[in-house]
Design a protein around this motif. Structure first.
Motif, PDB file in Angstrom:
ATOM      1  N   THR A 319       0.844  -1.189   0.000  1.00  8.44           N
ATOM      2  CA  THR A 319       0.000   0.000   0.000  1.00  8.44           C
ATOM      3  C   THR A 319       0.884   1.246   0.000  1.00  8.44           C
ATOM      4  OG1 THR A 319      -1.810   1.171   1.107  1.00  8.44           O
ATOM      5  CG2 THR A 319      -0.213   0.040   2.523  1.00  8.44           C
ATOM      6  N   ARG A 320       0.435   2.271  -0.693  1.00  7.47           N
ATOM      7  CA  ARG A 320       1.179   3.526  -0.790  1.00  7.47           C
ATOM      8  C   ARG A 320       0.348   4.598  -0.087  1.00  7.47           C
ATOM      9  NH1 ARG A 320       1.255   7.654  -4.740  1.00  7.47           N
ATOM     10  NH2 ARG A 320       3.264   8.736  -4.866  1.00  7.47           N
ATOM     11  N   HIS A 321       0.698   4.847   1.174  1.00  3.82           N
ATOM     12  CA  HIS A 321      -0.004   5.862   1.972  1.00  3.82           C
ATOM     13  C   HIS A 321      -1.497   5.535   2.122  1.00  3.82           C
ATOM     14  CE1 HIS A 321       3.722   7.869   1.092  1.00  3.82           C
ATOM     15  NE2 HIS A 321       3.402   8.110  -0.151  1.00  3.82           N
ATOM     16  N   ASP A 322      -1.852   4.255   2.062  1.00  5.87           N
ATOM     17  CA  ASP A 322      -3.251   3.837   2.192  1.00  5.87           C
ATOM     18  C   ASP A 322      -4.164   4.489   1.157  1.00  5.87           C
ATOM     19  OD1 ASP A 322      -2.879   2.094   4.393  1.00  5.87           O
ATOM     20  OD2 ASP A 322      -2.846   3.803   5.760  1.00  5.87           O
ATOM     21  N   GLU A 323      -3.600   4.825  -0.003  1.00  7.21           N
ATOM     22  CA  GLU A 323      -4.401   5.454  -1.054  1.00  7.21           C
ATOM     23  C   GLU A 323      -5.221   4.399  -1.797  1.00  7.21           C
ATOM     24  OE1 GLU A 323      -1.821   7.402  -3.844  1.00  7.21           O
ATOM     25  OE2 GLU A 323      -0.997   5.535  -4.633  1.00  7.21           O
ATOM     26  N   ASP A 324      -6.175   4.851  -2.589  1.00  8.23           N
ATOM     27  CA  ASP A 324      -6.983   3.943  -3.401  1.00  8.23           C
ATOM     28  C   ASP A 324      -6.086   3.118  -4.314  1.00  8.23           C
ATOM     29  OD1 ASP A 324      -9.874   3.341  -4.510  1.00  8.23           O
ATOM     30  OD2 ASP A 324      -8.557   3.609  -6.242  1.00  8.23           O
ATOM     31  N   CYS A 325      -6.399   1.825  -4.414  1.00  6.92           N
ATOM     32  CA  CYS A 325      -5.521   0.920  -5.168  1.00  6.92           C
ATOM     33  C   CYS A 325      -5.348   1.340  -6.622  1.00  6.92           C
ATOM     34  CB  CYS A 325      -6.039  -0.509  -5.077  1.00  6.92           C
ATOM     35  SG  CYS A 325      -7.699  -0.787  -5.720  1.00  6.92           S
ATOM     36  N   TRP A 326      -6.390   1.901  -7.223  1.00  9.20           N
ATOM     37  CA  TRP A 326      -6.278   2.290  -8.627  1.00  9.20           C
ATOM     38  C   TRP A 326      -5.360   3.498  -8.799  1.00  9.20           C
ATOM     39  CZ3 TRP A 326      -7.422  -0.753 -12.506  1.00  9.20           C
ATOM     40  CH2 TRP A 326      -8.309  -1.804 -12.290  1.00  9.20           C
ATOM     41  N   ASP A 327      -5.293   4.371  -7.797  1.00  5.82           N
ATOM     42  CA  ASP A 327      -4.335   5.477  -7.853  1.00  5.82           C
ATOM     43  C   ASP A 327      -2.910   4.926  -7.811  1.00  5.82           C
ATOM     44  OD1 ASP A 327      -6.384   7.328  -7.944  1.00  5.82           O
ATOM     45  OD2 ASP A 327      -6.368   7.693  -5.774  1.00  5.82           O
ATOM     46  N   THR A 328      -2.710   3.897  -7.003  1.00  3.73           N
ATOM     47  CA  THR A 328      -1.387   3.280  -6.928  1.00  3.73           C
ATOM     48  C   THR A 328      -1.040   2.578  -8.232  1.00  3.73           C
ATOM     49  OG1 THR A 328      -1.761   2.907  -4.562  1.00  3.73           O
ATOM     50  CG2 THR A 328       0.092   1.757  -5.573  1.00  3.73           C
ATOM     51  N   VAL A 329      -2.023   1.894  -8.824  1.00  3.00           N
ATOM     52  CA  VAL A 329      -1.795   1.248 -10.121  1.00  3.00           C
ATOM     53  C   VAL A 329      -1.370   2.294 -11.152  1.00  3.00           C
ATOM     54  CG1 VAL A 329      -2.930   0.062 -12.049  1.00  3.00           C
ATOM     55  CG2 VAL A 329      -3.301  -0.721  -9.704  1.00  3.00           C
ATOM     56  N   GLY A 330      -2.024   3.456 -11.141  1.00  5.63           N
ATOM     57  CA  GLY A 330      -1.666   4.519 -12.071  1.00  5.63           C
ATOM     58  C   GLY A 330      -0.282   5.072 -11.815  1.00  5.63           C
ATOM     59  N   TRP A 331       0.071   5.269 -10.543  1.00  7.58           N
ATOM     60  CA  TRP A 331       1.403   5.773 -10.170  1.00  7.58           C
ATOM     61  C   TRP A 331       2.485   4.825 -10.672  1.00  7.58           C
ATOM     62  CZ3 TRP A 331       5.605   4.270  -7.228  1.00  7.58           C
ATOM     63  CH2 TRP A 331       6.474   5.267  -6.787  1.00  7.58           C
ATOM     64  N   LEU A 332       2.274   3.538 -10.490  1.00  6.23           N
ATOM     65  CA  LEU A 332       3.247   2.548 -10.961  1.00  6.23           C
ATOM     66  C   LEU A 332       3.292   2.497 -12.486  1.00  6.23           C
ATOM     67  CD1 LEU A 332       2.455  -0.275  -8.388  1.00  6.23           C
ATOM     68  CD2 LEU A 332       4.627   0.947  -8.581  1.00  6.23           C
ATOM     69  N   ALA A 333       2.133   2.602 -13.131  1.00 13.26           N
ATOM     70  CA  ALA A 333       2.091   2.546 -14.597  1.00 13.26           C
ATOM     71  C   ALA A 333       2.885   3.689 -15.213  1.00 13.26           C
ATOM     72  CB  ALA A 333       0.646   2.572 -15.084  1.00 13.26           C
ATOM     73  N   GLU A 334       2.875   4.857 -14.583  1.00 10.95           N
ATOM     74  CA  GLU A 334       3.679   5.978 -15.074  1.00 10.95           C
ATOM     75  C   GLU A 334       5.162   5.656 -15.066  1.00 10.95           C
ATOM     76  OE1 GLU A 334       2.630   9.153 -12.493  1.00 10.95           O
ATOM     77  OE2 GLU A 334       0.660   9.502 -13.427  1.00 10.95           O
ATOM     78  N   ARG A 335       5.564   4.704 -14.277  1.00 12.29           N
ATOM     79  CA  ARG A 335       6.958   4.270 -14.190  1.00 12.29           C
ATOM     80  C   ARG A 335       7.187   2.973 -14.956  1.00 12.29           C
ATOM     81  NH1 ARG A 335       5.200   7.433 -10.627  1.00 12.29           N
ATOM     82  NH2 ARG A 335       6.575   8.912  -9.535  1.00 12.29           N
ATOM     83  N   GLY A 336       6.214   2.578 -15.754  1.00  7.17           N
ATOM     84  CA  GLY A 336       6.363   1.391 -16.583  1.00  7.17           C
ATOM     85  C   GLY A 336       6.179   0.082 -15.866  1.00  7.17           C
ATOM     86  N   ILE A 337       5.534   0.120 -14.674  1.00  5.13           N
ATOM     87  CA  ILE A 337       5.331  -1.084 -13.868  1.00  5.13           C
ATOM     88  C   ILE A 337       3.840  -1.360 -13.766  1.00  5.13           C
ATOM     89  CG2 ILE A 337       5.662  -2.126 -11.589  1.00  5.13           C
ATOM     90  CD1 ILE A 337       8.016  -0.143 -11.207  1.00  5.13           C
ATOM     91  N   LEU A 338       3.450  -2.582 -14.051  1.00  6.01           N
ATOM     92  CA  LEU A 338       2.038  -2.960 -13.964  1.00  6.01           C
ATOM     93  C   LEU A 338       1.823  -3.857 -12.754  1.00  6.01           C
ATOM     94  CD1 LEU A 338      -0.669  -2.650 -15.509  1.00  6.01           C
ATOM     95  CD2 LEU A 338      -0.183  -4.859 -16.585  1.00  6.01           C
ATOM     96  N   ALA A 339       0.871  -3.473 -11.897  1.00  9.50           N
ATOM     97  CA  ALA A 339       0.515  -4.256 -10.710  1.00  9.50           C
ATOM     98  C   ALA A 339      -0.981  -4.532 -10.724  1.00  9.50           C
ATOM     99  CB  ALA A 339       0.908  -3.506  -9.438  1.00  9.50           C
ATOM    100  N   ALA A 340      -1.411  -5.474  -9.918  1.00  6.35           N
ATOM    101  CA  ALA A 340      -2.833  -5.812  -9.825  1.00  6.35           C
ATOM    102  C   ALA A 340      -3.472  -5.038  -8.688  1.00  6.35           C
ATOM    103  CB  ALA A 340      -3.005  -7.311  -9.591  1.00  6.35           C
ATOM    104  N   PRO A 341      -4.576  -4.317  -8.938  1.00  7.18           N
ATOM    105  CA  PRO A 341      -5.255  -3.600  -7.865  1.00  7.18           C
ATOM    106  C   PRO A 341      -5.854  -4.565  -6.854  1.00  7.18           C
ATOM    107  CG  PRO A 341      -6.590  -3.597  -9.850  1.00  7.18           C
ATOM    108  CD  PRO A 341      -5.262  -4.193 -10.227  1.00  7.18           C
ATOM    109  N   GLY A 342      -5.778  -4.182  -5.594  1.00  8.11           N
ATOM    110  CA  GLY A 342      -6.240  -5.076  -4.536  1.00  8.11           C
ATOM    111  C   GLY A 342      -7.709  -5.394  -4.582  1.00  8.11           C
ATOM    112  N   ASP A 343      -8.522  -4.507  -5.151  1.00  7.61           N
ATOM    113  CA  ASP A 343      -9.963  -4.792  -5.164  1.00  7.61           C
ATOM    114  C   ASP A 343     -10.340  -5.874  -6.163  1.00  7.61           C
ATOM    115  OD1 ASP A 343      -9.935  -3.412  -7.587  1.00  7.61           O
ATOM    116  OD2 ASP A 343     -11.195  -1.762  -6.899  1.00  7.61           O
TER     117      ASP A 343
END
Length: 373
Positions: A319-343
């Motif tokens: 978790t990144r600052h307990d933010e919404d999982c899709w915001d974290t997915v977007g933050w990682l995607a901007e860096r070329g990394i794809l992760a699965a949202p927790g929901d």
């Protein structure tokens, strides 16, 4: 022109949307990175299938006859020996084991095989592999996602799924919890099915099978354990798995599967015998994953992530600052990394992402470098 199908709701409409379809736009964004995509959204093996297993498959390639659904005595004995040798499970006979065509197929079809249907209840963890829900929806059963047996009230589920180590969180259930769950299920006539596909992917805990005598009391009545060679042996493409436990329940599952022609191909059964009998390749693969996990965990923590649970499995539940999982997915995607949202795994995962460390060493190193920027 009349439709060739009944006018009722199509089966596909009973099922939840396929989660990974929602990641398409994020994958496109991540793929635009100058150094390419680092896909950590799916825990698919990337290392070679062990040479000893490949040789076994080649040697068994001449296989003109039909295999049997029950599997060869050799493949069932190999599963028994592996459980005894590595997980302290004793007293299994050939009637207590059934090979299946990948664990997902078994999980997805088990309620159908056992006659579960409308008006019945299927329960699974709050954070859960989506196929538990899919299997219940396929037969029109009611579902509940909960980690509390008390929350189920007086209604007894037909099937209760547990998953230790957990996908997605990597959480490992202690022996005491497992024992109480077995007792609870037996008192209510509930079939307890333990998904143990990550049992050999442990880092900071020692997972215990539901079939261990300390958990089940030496009796397999009312319990099943599902195991897979996809992660342990890089056999995801071979579709080699098995289910073990209550012989009466497995006998019913077998009777249905025989009528459906659900048979693991003969060459794969031979390869599975070899894979289960060879622990060295599994130790080597474990070491590869451990090194990748160490690198990626440190990089995520340095980038401000908190890692919860993750003491086992092939994922970092982050978790990144307990933010919404899709915001974290977007933050990682901007860096070329794809992760699965927790929901994807339930509402309880809305502030986490599941990050796999099953990519190659080169791609893990790329992710580490990008997280440092």
């Amino acid at each position: 022109m009349p439709t060739p199908f009944p006018a009722s709701i199509p089966v596909s409409k009973r099922l939840p949307d396929f989660p990974w379809d929602k990641l398409v736009a994020f994958k496109e964004k991540a793929s635009a990175h100058p150094d390419g995509l680092v896909d950590l959204s799916v825990g698919t093996p990337v290392d070679s299938t062990p040479a000893v297993v490949q040789k076994a498959l080649r040697d068994a390639a001449d296989s003109p006859g039909y295999p049997t659904t029950i599997g060869t005595p050799a493949v069932r004995q190999a599963a028994i020996d592996w459980l005894a040798r590595n997980h302290g499970v004793s007293g299994l006979g050939l009637e207590n084991v059934l090979p299946v065509i990948g664990s997902k197929e078994l999980i997805g079809s088990l309620p159908l095989h056992l006659g579960v249907g409308q008006g019945d209840l299927v329960a699974y963890p709050e954070l859960a592999y989506p196929t538990y829900e899919v299997s219940a929806a396929l037969v029109g059963a009611d579902t509940v996602a909960t980690d509390s047996l008390v929350a189920l009230g007086p209604r007894a589920p037909k099937i209760l799924w547990i998953n230790s180590p957990s996908n997605p969180s990597g959480r490992v259930l202690p022996v005491e919890h497992l024992r109480k769950t077995v007792e609870w299920a037996r008192e209510r006539g509930t079939l307890l099915v333990s998904d143990e596909c990550y049992i050999e992917c442990a880092w900071e805990a020692s997972p215990v099978s539901i079939l261990h005598p300390d958990v089940c009391g030496g009796s397999y009545e009312g319990i099943l354990a599902v195991h897979s060679l996809s992660k342990r042996s890089n056999l995801a493409g071979y579709r080699c798995a098995f289910v073990a436990g209550d012989a009466a329940v497995l006998g019913e599952v077998l009777a249905v599967r025989k009528n459906l022609g659900l048979q693991m191909p003969g060459p794969q059964q031979v390869a599975m015998v070899t894979a289960l009998g060879d622990d060295q390749h599994a130790k080597e693969q474990h070491a590869r994953y451990a090194a990748r996990r160490t690198k990626l965990k440190a990089a995520l923590e340095s980038a401000g992530f908190r890692i919860d649970h993750s003491e086992a499995s092939l994922y970092l539940w982050s978790t990144r600052h307990d933010e919404d999982c899709w915001d974290t997915v977007g933050w990682l995607a901007e860096r070329g990394i794809l992760a699965a949202p927790g929901d994807f795994y339930g509402r309880a995962g809305s502030q986490h992402v599941r990050i796999a460390f099953t990519a190659t060493d080169e791609r893990i190193d790329a992710a580490v470098a990008r997280l440092a920027v």
